[in-house]
Design an enzyme around this catalytic site. Structure first.
Site, PDB file in Angstrom:
ATOM      1  N   ALA A 157      44.434  64.538  31.486  1.00 29.10           N
ATOM      2  CA  ALA A 157      45.859  64.618  31.151  1.00 29.10           C
ATOM      3  C   ALA A 157      46.303  63.238  30.683  1.00 29.10           C
ATOM      4  CB  ALA A 157      46.655  65.037  32.379  1.00 29.10           C
ATOM      5  N   LYS A 158      47.030  63.208  29.585  1.00 28.32           N
ATOM      6  CA  LYS A 158      47.542  61.906  29.125  1.00 28.32           C
ATOM      7  C   LYS A 158      48.854  61.674  29.872  1.00 28.32           C
ATOM      8  CE  LYS A 158      48.204  59.200  24.918  1.00 28.32           C
ATOM      9  NZ  LYS A 158      47.447  58.014  25.332  1.00 28.32           N
ATOM     10  N   SER A 159      48.684  61.253  31.117  1.00 25.55           N
ATOM     11  CA  SER A 159      49.846  61.113  31.996  1.00 25.55           C
ATOM     12  C   SER A 159      50.096  59.641  32.266  1.00 25.55           C
ATOM     13  CB  SER A 159      49.588  61.868  33.299  1.00 25.55           C
ATOM     14  OG  SER A 159      49.041  61.026  34.273  1.00 25.55           O
TER      15      SER A 159
END
Ligand code: PMP
Length: 319
Positions: A157-159
């Protein structure tokens, strides 16, 4: 950074200086938010095109889904908003940053009562490192900070939470006199840079760590694997021990911000001949031809800024 004119904030275009959030914004305290980094290039015919907009928007939805963050817009609306904000700022080349975060309601750790807010900003952003680095290569180090372990914060996840780790890697590299840091995963295998995927070339074969080694599922990584295979290279996704870096013929980073950037040394050990290698250069050339519309767009990767947004694939839509 250079200010642009307008920012897309929850469906409205507002002046750059007016795009403010409250200090009680939940994500500011607890780090649950997802974002994207996308590039818009000026093509050789003078028109602008966004590179792989559909895939970036799909990844945004995938990241949000993993973090239970319901984006209050459809993927088509977000793609259209990215195009709208590029046009509104009249930029020929820019970097596009959509972010989805939990806004202001309460400050318990539970984010669910807080609204889900969305902003999209664009600004001019040239080479991530220096222009010379694209040709000469970077001096990098292996970080003492490992990438997040599986079952902690999800690497795919590009969190924003993952970028606390990324900043530690980057700051340590700078403090030690390097341009960038490479992280290993918690098992000691090669993972990725602070904000870029990594490839190594050995005996003409191209290798990159698989997503199981705590890497972001990079869109440039996918583009480079596709391009390299089309160019006739064998590309292997496989777990790589740290020492492959020291015996590689070539090593390079890829990512939206860094594009394709060679690495000339790791931990002061020369990679290959200590400068950009021929495979890296060939892939770089092909990559830049494609993003700038100088080569045919056989995969439909370019979204013209002045044409309607293409439909997204729907893999993560509407969640
Ligand atoms: N890994 C990390 C940690 C990143 O932040 C990025 C930049 N988004 C990448 C890899 C490269 O991904 P992409 O090619 O999709 O920009």
């Amino acid at each position: 950074m250079e200010k642009s004119e307008r920012i897309w904030l929850d469906g409205r275009l507002v002046a750059w200086d007016e795009a403010q959030v409250h200090v009680l914004t939940h994500s500011l305290h607890y780090g649950l938010a997802v974002f994207e980094g996308i590039r818009c290039y000026e093509c050789h015919d003078g028109r602008s095109a966004i590179f792989r907009l559909r895939e970036h928007v799909d990844r945004l939805y995938g990241s949000a889904h993993v973090l239970d963050l319901p984006i209050p817009y459809s993927a088509e609306q977000i793609a259209a908003a990215c195009l709208e904000v590029v046009r509104a700022n009249d930029l020929r080349e820019c970097y596009i940053r959509p972010i989805v975060y939990r806004g202001y309601d309460s400050l318990g750790v539970n984010p669910l009562p807080c609204p889900v807010d969305t902003a999209i900003m664009v600004w001019e952003w040239g080479a991530y490192f220096t222009k010379e680095a694209i040709e000469e290569g970077l001096d990098v180090k292996i970080s003492t900070w490992a990438r997040n372990a599986p079952n902690t914060t999800p690497a795919m996840a590009k969190s924003v939470a993952n970028y606390a780790n990324a900043q530690l890697i980057k700051m340590e590299a700078i403090a030690d006199g390097y341009a960038e840091g490479i992280a290993l995963d918690t098992y000691g295998n090669l993972s990725e840079g602070s904000g870029q995927n990594i490839f190594i070339v050995r005996d003409g074969i191209i290798h990159t760590p698989p997503v199981g080694n705590s890497v972001l599922w990079g869109i440039t990584r996918d583009s480079v694997m596709t391009i390299a295979r089309e160019m006739g290279f064998e590309v292997r996704e496989q777990t790589l021990p740290r020492e492959t870096l020291y015996i590689a013929d070539e090593v390079f980073f890829v990512g939206t911000a860094v594009e394709v950037t060679p690495i000339r040394s790791v931990d002061r050990v020369k990679v290959g001949r200590g400068r950009r290698g021929p495979v890296t250069e060939a892939i770089q050339q092909r990559f830049f031809q494609i993003v700038k519309g100088e080569a045919p767009d056989t995969h439909g990767w370019l979204q013209a800024v002045n044409a309607p947004a293409a439909a997204t694939s729907g893999t993560a839509k509407g969640r």
